[in-house]
Design a protein around this motif. Sequence first.
Motif, PDB file in Angstrom:
ATOM      1  N   VAL A   1      -3.766  10.115  -2.673  1.00  0.00           N
ATOM      2  CA  VAL A   1      -4.665   8.968  -2.783  1.00  0.00           C
ATOM      3  C   VAL A   1      -3.923   7.670  -2.489  1.00  0.00           C
ATOM      4  O   VAL A   1      -2.715   7.556  -2.710  1.00  0.00           O
ATOM      5  CB  VAL A   1      -5.321   8.904  -4.185  1.00  0.00           C
ATOM      6  CG1 VAL A   1      -5.971  10.230  -4.542  1.00  0.00           C
ATOM      7  CG2 VAL A   1      -4.325   8.487  -5.252  1.00  0.00           C
ATOM      8  N   PRO A   2      -4.665   6.671  -1.977  1.00  0.00           N
ATOM      9  CA  PRO A   2      -4.047   5.382  -1.654  1.00  0.00           C
ATOM     10  C   PRO A   2      -4.119   4.416  -2.831  1.00  0.00           C
ATOM     11  O   PRO A   2      -5.153   4.281  -3.483  1.00  0.00           O
ATOM     12  CB  PRO A   2      -4.933   4.877  -0.509  1.00  0.00           C
ATOM     13  CG  PRO A   2      -6.280   5.448  -0.807  1.00  0.00           C
ATOM     14  CD  PRO A   2      -6.074   6.726  -1.579  1.00  0.00           C
ATOM     15  N   LEU A   3      -3.007   3.770  -3.110  1.00  0.00           N
ATOM     16  CA  LEU A   3      -2.992   2.682  -4.083  1.00  0.00           C
ATOM     17  C   LEU A   3      -2.563   1.421  -3.334  1.00  0.00           C
ATOM     18  O   LEU A   3      -1.725   1.479  -2.428  1.00  0.00           O
ATOM     19  CB  LEU A   3      -2.038   2.982  -5.238  1.00  0.00           C
ATOM     20  CG  LEU A   3      -2.430   4.211  -6.077  1.00  0.00           C
ATOM     21  CD1 LEU A   3      -1.349   4.542  -7.084  1.00  0.00           C
ATOM     22  CD2 LEU A   3      -3.775   4.012  -6.768  1.00  0.00           C
ATOM     23  N   GLN A   4      -3.153   0.293  -3.705  1.00  0.00           N
ATOM     24  CA  GLN A   4      -2.971  -0.921  -2.900  1.00  0.00           C
ATOM     25  C   GLN A   4      -3.128  -2.155  -3.787  1.00  0.00           C
ATOM     26  O   GLN A   4      -3.959  -2.154  -4.700  1.00  0.00           O
ATOM     27  CB  GLN A   4      -4.038  -0.920  -1.792  1.00  0.00           C
ATOM     28  CG  GLN A   4      -3.995  -2.064  -0.808  1.00  0.00           C
ATOM     29  CD  GLN A   4      -5.215  -2.031   0.119  1.00  0.00           C
ATOM     30  OE1 GLN A   4      -6.317  -1.747  -0.321  1.00  0.00           O
ATOM     31  NE2 GLN A   4      -5.007  -2.296   1.399  1.00  0.00           N
ATOM     32  N   VAL A   5      -2.330  -3.149  -3.514  1.00  0.00           N
ATOM     33  CA  VAL A   5      -2.469  -4.447  -4.176  1.00  0.00           C
ATOM     34  C   VAL A   5      -2.552  -5.520  -3.094  1.00  0.00           C
ATOM     35  O   VAL A   5      -1.748  -5.537  -2.163  1.00  0.00           O
ATOM     36  CB  VAL A   5      -1.270  -4.737  -5.110  1.00  0.00           C
ATOM     37  CG1 VAL A   5      -1.329  -6.169  -5.637  1.00  0.00           C
ATOM     38  CG2 VAL A   5      -1.231  -3.753  -6.270  1.00  0.00           C
TER      39      VAL A   5
ATOM     40  N   ALA B   1      -6.398  -5.304  -7.384  1.00  0.00           N
ATOM     41  CA  ALA B   1      -5.973  -3.906  -7.384  1.00  0.00           C
ATOM     42  C   ALA B   1      -7.073  -3.067  -6.749  1.00  0.00           C
ATOM     43  O   ALA B   1      -8.227  -3.125  -7.181  1.00  0.00           O
ATOM     44  CB  ALA B   1      -5.726  -3.422  -8.812  1.00  0.00           C
ATOM     45  N   ALA B   2      -6.727  -2.300  -5.719  1.00  0.00           N
ATOM     46  CA  ALA B   2      -7.671  -1.354  -5.129  1.00  0.00           C
ATOM     47  C   ALA B   2      -7.551  -0.046  -5.906  1.00  0.00           C
ATOM     48  O   ALA B   2      -6.531   0.635  -5.829  1.00  0.00           O
ATOM     49  CB  ALA B   2      -7.345  -1.129  -3.661  1.00  0.00           C
ATOM     50  N   VAL B   3      -8.593   0.275  -6.678  1.00  0.00           N
ATOM     51  CA  VAL B   3      -8.566   1.470  -7.514  1.00  0.00           C
ATOM     52  C   VAL B   3      -9.450   2.545  -6.879  1.00  0.00           C
ATOM     53  O   VAL B   3     -10.649   2.336  -6.722  1.00  0.00           O
ATOM     54  CB  VAL B   3      -9.050   1.157  -8.944  1.00  0.00           C
ATOM     55  CG1 VAL B   3      -8.912   2.381  -9.832  1.00  0.00           C
ATOM     56  CG2 VAL B   3      -8.273  -0.014  -9.531  1.00  0.00           C
ATOM     57  N   PRO B   4      -8.863   3.695  -6.523  1.00  0.00           N
ATOM     58  CA  PRO B   4      -9.622   4.713  -5.789  1.00  0.00           C
ATOM     59  C   PRO B   4     -10.468   5.617  -6.688  1.00  0.00           C
ATOM     60  O   PRO B   4     -10.445   6.832  -6.553  1.00  0.00           O
ATOM     61  CB  PRO B   4      -8.518   5.492  -5.062  1.00  0.00           C
ATOM     62  CG  PRO B   4      -7.330   5.377  -5.950  1.00  0.00           C
ATOM     63  CD  PRO B   4      -7.429   4.033  -6.621  1.00  0.00           C
TER      64      PRO B   4
ATOM     65  N   HIS C   1       0.857  -1.192   0.000  1.00  0.00           N
ATOM     66  CA  HIS C   1       0.000   0.000   0.000  1.00  0.00           C
ATOM     67  C   HIS C   1       0.885   1.231   0.000  1.00  0.00           C
ATOM     68  O   HIS C   1       1.947   1.248   0.619  1.00  0.00           O
ATOM     69  CB  HIS C   1      -0.866  -0.023   1.269  1.00  0.00           C
ATOM     70  CG  HIS C   1      -1.725   1.187   1.490  1.00  0.00           C
ATOM     71  ND1 HIS C   1      -1.239   2.395   1.943  1.00  0.00           N
ATOM     72  CD2 HIS C   1      -3.061   1.369   1.334  1.00  0.00           C
ATOM     73  CE1 HIS C   1      -2.229   3.269   2.052  1.00  0.00           C
ATOM     74  NE2 HIS C   1      -3.340   2.678   1.687  1.00  0.00           N
ATOM     75  N   GLU C   2       0.467   2.259  -0.711  1.00  0.00           N
ATOM     76  CA  GLU C   2       1.196   3.537  -0.643  1.00  0.00           C
ATOM     77  C   GLU C   2       0.215   4.681  -0.892  1.00  0.00           C
ATOM     78  O   GLU C   2      -0.827   4.511  -1.526  1.00  0.00           O
ATOM     79  CB  GLU C   2       2.319   3.585  -1.699  1.00  0.00           C
ATOM     80  CG  GLU C   2       1.799   3.560  -3.126  1.00  0.00           C
ATOM     81  CD  GLU C   2       2.877   3.853  -4.171  1.00  0.00           C
ATOM     82  OE1 GLU C   2       3.966   4.310  -3.805  1.00  0.00           O
ATOM     83  OE2 GLU C   2       2.589   3.641  -5.361  1.00  0.00           O
ATOM     84  N   TRP C   3       0.563   5.837  -0.334  1.00  0.00           N
ATOM     85  CA  TRP C   3      -0.149   7.070  -0.653  1.00  0.00           C
ATOM     86  C   TRP C   3       0.671   7.806  -1.715  1.00  0.00           C
ATOM     87  O   TRP C   3       1.897   7.885  -1.603  1.00  0.00           O
ATOM     88  CB  TRP C   3      -0.271   7.969   0.582  1.00  0.00           C
ATOM     89  CG  TRP C   3      -1.146   7.424   1.669  1.00  0.00           C
ATOM     90  CD1 TRP C   3      -0.740   6.730   2.769  1.00  0.00           C
ATOM     91  CD2 TRP C   3      -2.566   7.545   1.785  1.00  0.00           C
ATOM     92  NE1 TRP C   3      -1.812   6.405   3.566  1.00  0.00           N
ATOM     93  CE2 TRP C   3      -2.951   6.898   2.983  1.00  0.00           C
ATOM     94  CE3 TRP C   3      -3.560   8.135   0.987  1.00  0.00           C
ATOM     95  CZ2 TRP C   3      -4.283   6.823   3.408  1.00  0.00           C
ATOM     96  CZ3 TRP C   3      -4.880   8.060   1.412  1.00  0.00           C
ATOM     97  CH2 TRP C   3      -5.224   7.408   2.603  1.00  0.00           C
ATOM     98  N   VAL C   4      -0.009   8.324  -2.733  1.00  0.00           N
ATOM     99  CA  VAL C   4       0.709   9.109  -3.744  1.00  0.00           C
ATOM    100  C   VAL C   4       0.037  10.472  -3.891  1.00  0.00           C
ATOM    101  O   VAL C   4      -1.184  10.599  -3.787  1.00  0.00           O
ATOM    102  CB  VAL C   4       0.754   8.399  -5.119  1.00  0.00           C
ATOM    103  CG1 VAL C   4       1.620   7.157  -5.049  1.00  0.00           C
ATOM    104  CG2 VAL C   4      -0.636   8.050  -5.624  1.00  0.00           C
ATOM    105  N   ASP C   5       0.868  11.461  -4.112  1.00  0.00           N
ATOM    106  CA  ASP C   5       0.360  12.819  -4.334  1.00  0.00           C
ATOM    107  C   ASP C   5       0.134  12.999  -5.830  1.00  0.00           C
ATOM    108  O   ASP C   5       1.096  13.089  -6.605  1.00  0.00           O
ATOM    109  CB  ASP C   5       1.355  13.854  -3.805  1.00  0.00           C
ATOM    110  CG  ASP C   5       0.754  15.257  -3.803  1.00  0.00           C
ATOM    111  OD1 ASP C   5      -0.166  15.528  -4.610  1.00  0.00           O
ATOM    112  OD2 ASP C   5       1.195  16.088  -2.985  1.00  0.00           O
TER     113      ASP C   5
END
Length: 686
Positions: free
Chosen positions: A440-444, A453-456, A329-333
Amino acid sequence: MLRVKMIMIMFLFTAVIIAPAPGFASTYLIGSGIYDITGPAAEVVMMGYDVSSQKTAGIHTRLRSRAFVIGDGAKRVVFVSADLGMLFQMVKVKVCEKIADDPLLSQFYNEQNVLLSATHTHNGPGGFSGYFLYDEPESGFIWQNFNAIVNGIYQSIKLAHNNVQSGRILINQGTIEGCGGNRAVTAYNNNPAAERAQYSSNTDKTMTLLKFVALNGEEIGELNWYAVHPDSIGPDNHLISGDNKGWASYLFEKDKGTNYQASKTFVAAFAQSNAGDVTPNIGYGQAPKYVTFAQNPSLKNAVLKQYNEAKTLYNSATQELSGSVDFRHEWVDMRTLYVASANAYTCAAGMGASMSAGSPYDNPSPTPLFPDGTTVSSLNWNDNAAETVLSSLLGGLFAFAWPATNDAAYKACQAEKPVLIPTGIAHLNINGPTMTPQIVPLQVLKIGNLAIAAVPSEVTTMAGRRIIKTLISGLGSAGVNYSVVAALANTYTSYMVTREEYAMQWYEGACTQFGPNQLAAWQQEYTRLCNAIVNGTDVDPGPTPEDVTGLTVDFAGGTAVFDDVPLGKSFGSVSTQPNSSYKRGDTVSAVFWGGYPNNDLRTQDTFLVIEKLVNGAYVPVARDWDPETTYNWARNSIAYSKITITWDTTNASAGTYRIRHKGNWKLGWTGKISAYEGVTNSFILN
Ligand SMILES: [Zn+2]
């Protein structure tokens, strides 16, 4: 060069070791949980259609959070499918804060391994975002709804955790014909011909289903993903409903004897996937308000097609998932993410002109400011005339600081999209948050040979297919050969389309907020997360998003100052009795004097009970969550509430019945809320 080769050989060797041998099945720790997240059933604008007159006035079906815990002994993941319009960022953040405060759950779960996904029902109460763009139609933030959702999701995870046992996971895939149509064909057809030729349809017809079975044979639940909008019930409806996915879950759970008030029971989730451009209404037509199969053929079609395919896949599943459980999981700007493949950066958020068109079949605007396909060049946007008009119009309409829209870099970044609402640079107030989230969070998640894939955002058919390919290639060396997109997951940032679809600026492209390279950016990041799983390395957690909970204006409505009944009546008095007899297939109705629904949401409970006389005693046969019943609220005079309960008897058996209403009324002097009940005369069903 040699060093690189050595590392590659080592990776290959590692992959051979950890990849499961064909046919080898793994034992997992599995638990399921389900909990009520139905919000306020009176006077709250619903989330989805952005129609301010569509306010709750009762319940068709209750909304549920369906949670699954899956572990391999070393690591665990949580997947939640919630009957919500969107899964807003603060919901995920606050659910994880509750987990962090829980001495038991915090040992196992945090934002990294918890995936929350919304079904995207368009018939649930709104006002739970905290970001202005998504709370605006609701006129503010509604704490009562937000708290019901956060607590309900948390409770479902807690139940799933408590129910963990050893079991197996079977996977099955099939296709559903005639359940969804592409509503943005012009945009879809701009994808490369060679890519389109790889698929037989312009929607993704694949249903992927997981079947969870305990080692002792006990059936734990099922979780499936299928891409179709749950907006078969249109924007004139005022009853809370899970729409087509909620009803499909209900039917599956009914077959399995699910008890919604039990702490351990069978859970059937119909989760959302790449449905961004997929409507259930082509060929059927959206029924603007109807919640019955007889009056709403689109609803009947989408419910039964999904339910039947899920049953088929469940009953015929033989292939077992195997391999380890993992996650990243990561947060990306998204304002500043460098996209290597495009040699460009993503953009601060913005909504394009064509968002005003709405989407055909589902929610077209009767008076769009701009039609689908409005681009910078078609509008000659560069002359600034149109946006000057809009800035003054919208800037006057909303009382927040409207930014200078002549920001050349911002406009250039958005390429074909003429920004109608600069959501990423407009602020509610000078120090307040922007109108939509941008960190936003991206996660696998990896569950054996399946990757999720968690798509926000909402994600279109082809954009979803590209993400699925990204995961398969990213995790193939770890044995992954199945992949699904969990859409509307962890955060909501409107839509995401492919680069080619973006160029066309249809509704979905106009609502793709972070510019033309958003999909490429997210594919790049999913690849990064997959690589970290393969290599066993950590990823940088990224920047922490701001906490915007409640920062939009508090919603002023949705409460009763006090409740009253006419002289000579009491709370629960029957105003209109049912007839003395009915034929099966008739709809029975009764009217009560009652209390305001939002006094108490009756979480995990009901506002109504249909009771049948069996061996001299009345037993419950239906409640407010059963789709054959409706609970309808209407204000009468200043402080009276009239409660109408209906029951469709099409599938009922003959006998003697009565209707009970349960509610809560509020005393004006003290604000004290008290429960009441009332019951009708009995009636015969022939
Ligand atoms: Zn949508």
